[in-house]
Write an enzyme that holds these catalytic residues in place. Structure first.
Site, short mmCIF file in Angstrom:
data_model
loop_
_atom_site.label_atom_id
_atom_site.label_comp_id
_atom_site.label_asym_id
_atom_site.label_seq_id
_atom_site.Cartn_x
_atom_site.Cartn_y
_atom_site.Cartn_z
N CYS A 1 34.54 38.26 48.96
CA CYS A 1 33.54 37.21 49.09
C CYS A 1 33.31 36.93 50.58
O CYS A 1 34.01 37.45 51.45
CB CYS A 1 33.98 35.95 48.36
SG CYS A 1 35.39 35.10 49.12
N GLU B 1 42.75 38.64 48.53
CA GLU B 1 42.71 39.11 49.91
C GLU B 1 43.44 38.13 50.83
O GLU B 1 44.21 38.54 51.70
CB GLU B 1 41.26 39.26 50.38
CG GLU B 1 40.43 40.20 49.55
CD GLU B 1 39.66 39.53 48.42
OE1 GLU B 1 38.57 40.02 48.09
OE2 GLU B 1 40.16 38.53 47.85
N HIS C 1 42.33 33.45 46.89
CA HIS C 1 41.89 34.80 46.57
C HIS C 1 42.94 35.84 46.95
O HIS C 1 43.77 35.62 47.83
CB HIS C 1 40.57 35.10 47.28
CG HIS C 1 39.42 34.35 46.68
ND1 HIS C 1 38.12 34.56 47.05
CD2 HIS C 1 39.38 33.38 45.73
CE1 HIS C 1 37.32 33.78 46.35
NE2 HIS C 1 38.08 33.03 45.55
N CYS D 1 36.48 35.46 52.32
CA CYS D 1 37.52 36.47 52.52
C CYS D 1 37.10 37.49 53.57
O CYS D 1 37.93 37.96 54.35
CB CYS D 1 37.87 37.17 51.20
SG CYS D 1 38.85 36.10 50.10
#
Length: 129
Positions: free
Chosen positions: A110, A86, A84, A113
């Site tokens: 999410c 992040e 992801h 993250c």
């Protein structure tokens, strides 16, 4: 200099800009870690370099629509091989440097993250709408 953006708007724009590099077939997300107006790390969601990109069939989750696999479906049930945005931005910034920084991201993080964001000591998350 009336058309110069504020620092906040500029950094929000960077998160959106990085999202354009995403190779995810479901969602384009970009993130930027910033401290004292210095960009420490940036990232977008996608498969590890050298592997087949999601948009090219490299991710099982990417083969499904949101109707088939709604947002929030457990990643253990329908795997996603992407890292992801992040996480990419945080890893590029580094644990020590990111502590006390701000994360700009163009989507709500999410659960996984969010845990990383907390672990890295990010003081503020700015979600670009």
């Amino acid at each position: 200099m009336s058309n110069r953006p504020s620092w906040d708007d500029f950094l929000k724009g960077l998160a959106v800009y990085w999202s354009q590099m995403s190779t995810c077939s479901r969602r384009q997300v970009g993130a930027v870690v910033v401290k004292d107006r210095m960009v420490l790390g940036e990232g977008f969601n996608g498969i590890v370099s050298g592997k087949t990109h999601c948009v090219d069939g490299g991710c099982p989750r990417g083969q499904f629509s949101y109707e088939d696999v709604p947002a929030g479906t457990d990643y253990n049930d329908v795997p996603c091989y992407a890292i992801h945005a992040e996480a990419n931005a945080l890893y590029r910034a580094g644990l020590d440097a990111a502590h006390g920084a701000t994360l700009y991201v163009n989507a709500e993080p999410c659960t996984q993250c969010s845990a990383l964001i907390e672990r890295f000591g990010i003081k503020e998350v700015v979600v670009v709408k």
